[in-house]
Design an enzyme around this catalytic site. Structure first.
Site, PDB file in Angstrom:
ATOM      1  N   VAL A   1       0.656  -1.236  -0.045  1.00  0.00           N
ATOM      2  CA  VAL A   1      -0.001   0.038  -0.136  1.00  0.00           C
ATOM      3  C   VAL A   1       0.866   1.260   0.264  1.00  0.00           C
ATOM      4  CG1 VAL A   1      -1.865   1.441   0.997  1.00  0.00           C
ATOM      5  CG2 VAL A   1      -1.804  -1.110   1.321  1.00  0.00           C
TER       6      VAL A   1
ATOM      7  N   ARG B   1      11.818   0.431   6.719  1.00  0.00           N
ATOM      8  CA  ARG B   1      12.989  -0.166   7.228  1.00  0.00           C
ATOM      9  C   ARG B   1      13.680  -0.612   5.863  1.00  0.00           C
ATOM     10  NH1 ARG B   1      10.925  -4.890  11.129  1.00  0.00           N
ATOM     11  NH2 ARG B   1       9.183  -4.772   9.720  1.00  0.00           N
TER      12      ARG B   1
ATOM     13  N   LYS C   1      -6.939  -2.112   9.281  1.00  0.00           N
ATOM     14  CA  LYS C   1      -8.262  -2.507  10.114  1.00  0.00           C
ATOM     15  C   LYS C   1      -8.266  -3.237  11.288  1.00  0.00           C
ATOM     16  CE  LYS C   1      -6.492  -5.396   6.803  1.00  0.00           C
ATOM     17  NZ  LYS C   1      -6.433  -5.747   5.538  1.00  0.00           N
TER      18      LYS C   1
ATOM     19  N   GLU D   1     -10.214   5.231   5.322  1.00  0.00           N
ATOM     20  CA  GLU D   1     -10.963   4.873   4.291  1.00  0.00           C
ATOM     21  C   GLU D   1     -10.527   3.424   3.584  1.00  0.00           C
ATOM     22  OE1 GLU D   1     -13.998   6.326   2.651  1.00  0.00           O
ATOM     23  OE2 GLU D   1     -13.934   4.282   2.109  1.00  0.00           O
TER      24      GLU D   1
ATOM     25  N   ILE E   1     -12.926   0.618  -2.512  1.00  0.00           N
ATOM     26  CA  ILE E   1     -14.272   0.931  -2.456  1.00  0.00           C
ATOM     27  C   ILE E   1     -14.639   2.006  -1.453  1.00  0.00           C
ATOM     28  CG2 ILE E   1     -16.648   0.203  -2.261  1.00  0.00           C
ATOM     29  CD1 ILE E   1     -15.905  -2.486  -2.946  1.00  0.00           C
TER      30      ILE E   1
ATOM     31  N   GLY F   1       0.010  -9.577  -3.627  1.00  0.00           N
ATOM     32  CA  GLY F   1      -0.056  -8.523  -2.636  1.00  0.00           C
ATOM     33  C   GLY F   1      -1.453  -8.359  -2.060  1.00  0.00           C
TER      34      GLY F   1
ATOM     35  N   LYS G   1     -12.919  -5.770   9.443  1.00  0.00           N
ATOM     36  CA  LYS G   1     -13.747  -4.986   8.676  1.00  0.00           C
ATOM     37  C   LYS G   1     -15.308  -5.080   8.913  1.00  0.00           C
ATOM     38  CE  LYS G   1     -10.324  -5.835   4.917  1.00  0.00           C
ATOM     39  NZ  LYS G   1     -10.087  -6.855   3.844  1.00  0.00           N
TER      40      LYS G   1
ATOM     41  N   GLY H   1      -5.021  -4.585  -3.048  1.00  0.00           N
ATOM     42  CA  GLY H   1      -4.069  -4.332  -3.948  1.00  0.00           C
ATOM     43  C   GLY H   1      -3.213  -3.078  -3.910  1.00  0.00           C
TER      44      GLY H   1
END
Ligand code: HSE
Length: 436
Positions: free
Chosen positions: A14, A45, A103, A127, A134, A185, A203, A300
């Site tokens: 991410v 790192r 999350k 978000e 989404i 990923g 979630k 992703g």
């Protein structure tokens, strides 16, 4: 504030996506934000060859980003709940706004972090924590703010959906597809959370809190993973007109709530049944709008980074003309959240798919159906496969009518005690979503 200065902590899937978006769309972001938004510092790192960090200050110690006086917003993308919790806590205490995709952190420690953020008058946004690309958090918190929300249900783990889709459509093995999800990923660092339902439960807890105005409670959902779903179940489900999806379901029933994560048979005619691969879908049922369904990539690099950046743009817009972000993190101030009781698992009603292996002898089927009818459980459909060559056992699949979970448990306990039944009864829930 002249320009909102951003520090990103973590340069994994991410984090590299966020850097790539800033590298590629800096002008567009500032134009749409109508304010300055600058990525200034990255804490990681190690390097990530998937993104170019040469324009930014780089630290190996992520806490350097928190200590940097030139950083206004700390973006936590390291994951987990140990270092990430310390980092977010210290950032808030240092008076910095926080954006996170974490999350687990929000579901488990969100109540304490939100209280801290309210006290420090800084924003805490997440978000990207639910359903990857989404924008469901903003929809629940802002777009549907004039509705009473009665239910939220969806496919909220991309890895799980990718695995179930590939097993059902391409006949691939579980381990093989999981390895691909890791390489792409999609999966968590420890994919156990994707497989055992923990990630989807985290979630769901966040969605339920926003939808119903309740505090976050990571232990609330009844959680089952996808590891119990076999190719045989996927085949039988297809034959009965269903597909199997791993769903998170949050329903408000009067003054109580039902929170569950489990593999679920859904009629193939439902829109959500066609949401395949890494895609997620979230259905919301609300009194004014009715039902809406949002679909998109649930995991992703760039999809999740898109959600992180949407939080940053929002903060950039708001903080360019206000000292504080007036939007409460969960839509209402935390002291106005209301705890609602959970409906006990035994009392939750539903339709079930049962698969059992029994001796192929006269009277066996009567015994099984008798145990169900004794408890008032009707059978909706029944499939019996002929025995394979040389075997004296047959596989039976039953779809029940709606029954309370506790009643079904008791019927299954009695079935499993029968000498004519081999192994245990496989059970999966069925949802047609007539009410959600
Ligand atoms: N492992 C998660 C998933 C990543 O597969 O959905 C996005 O939260």
């Amino acid at each position: 504030m002249a320009s909102l200065r951003i520090g990103v902590c973590g340069l994994g899937t991410v984090g590299s996506g966020v850097v790539n978006i800033f590298n590629d769309h800096r002008g567009l972001i500032e134009q749409r934000c109508n304010a300055g938004l600058q990525l200034v510092h990255i804490g990681a790192r190690r390097d990530n060859a998937d993104c170019d960090t040469s324009s930014y200050r780089l630290s190996r110690d992520v806490f350097e980003v928190v200590r940097d006086p030139d950083v206004d917003v700390v973006v936590e993308l390291i994951g987990g709940t140990t270092v990430a919790r310390d980092l977010v806590t210290q950032a808030i205490q240092a008076g910095k706004h926080v954006v996170t995709a974490n999350k687990a952190l929000i579901a488990e420690y969100g109540n304490e972090l939100i209280a801290l953020a309210e006290q420090a008058q800084v924003a805490l946004r997440f978000e990207a924590a639910v359903a990857g690309g989404i924008p469901i958090i903003k929809v629940l918190r802002e777009s549907l703010a004039a509705n009473v929300i009665t239910g939220v249900a969806g496919i909220i783990n991309g890895t799980g959906n990718f695995i179930l889709t590939e097993m059902a459509n391409a006949g691939r093995g579980f381990d093989d597809v999981l390895a691909e999800a890791q390489a792409l990923g999609y999966a968590e660092a420890d994919p156990t959370f994707d497989v055992d339902g923990t990630d989807a439960a985290h979630k769901l807890v966040i969605l339920a809190s926003l939808a119903f105005g309740i505090p976050l409670d990571a232990n609330a959902p009844v959680t089952e993973g996808i590891d119990t779903v076999t190719p045989a179940d996927l085949e039988f489900a297809k034959e009965l007109g269903f597909c199997v999806k791993h769903l998170g379901i949050a329903r408000r029933c009067g003054d109580a709530i039902d929170l569950r994560v489990h593999p679920t048979l859904i009629p193939t005619t439902r829109q959500i049944a066609r949401v395949d691969g890494v895609l997620n879908a979230v259905m919301v049922e609300a009194d004014a709008v009715g039902e809406i369904v949002l679909t998109g990539p649930g995991a992703g690099s760039l999809p999740t980074a898109s959600s992180v950046c949407s939080d940053l743009l929002d903060l950039g817009r708001v903080l360019s003309h206000s000292k504080v972000d007036p939007m409460p993190t969960l839509g209402v101030p935390s002291d106005e959240l209301q705890t609602l009781p959970l409906i006990p698992r035994d009392e939750v009603k539903g339709v079930w798919y049962l698969r059992l292996v029994v001796e192929d002898r006269p009277g066996v089927m009567a015994e099984i159906t008798g145990l169900l009818s004794e408890r008032g459980i009707s059978i909706e459909s029944l499939i019996q496969r002929p025995p394979t060559a040389g075997s004296s056992q047959v596989t039976v699949v039953i779809l029940t009518d709606s029954v309370a979970c506790g009643q079904l448990d008791s019927a299954i306990r009695n079935m499993e005690a029968l000498p004519t039944l081999s192994g245990s009864v496989v059970r999966l829930r069925v949802e047609s979503f007539q009410e959600v």
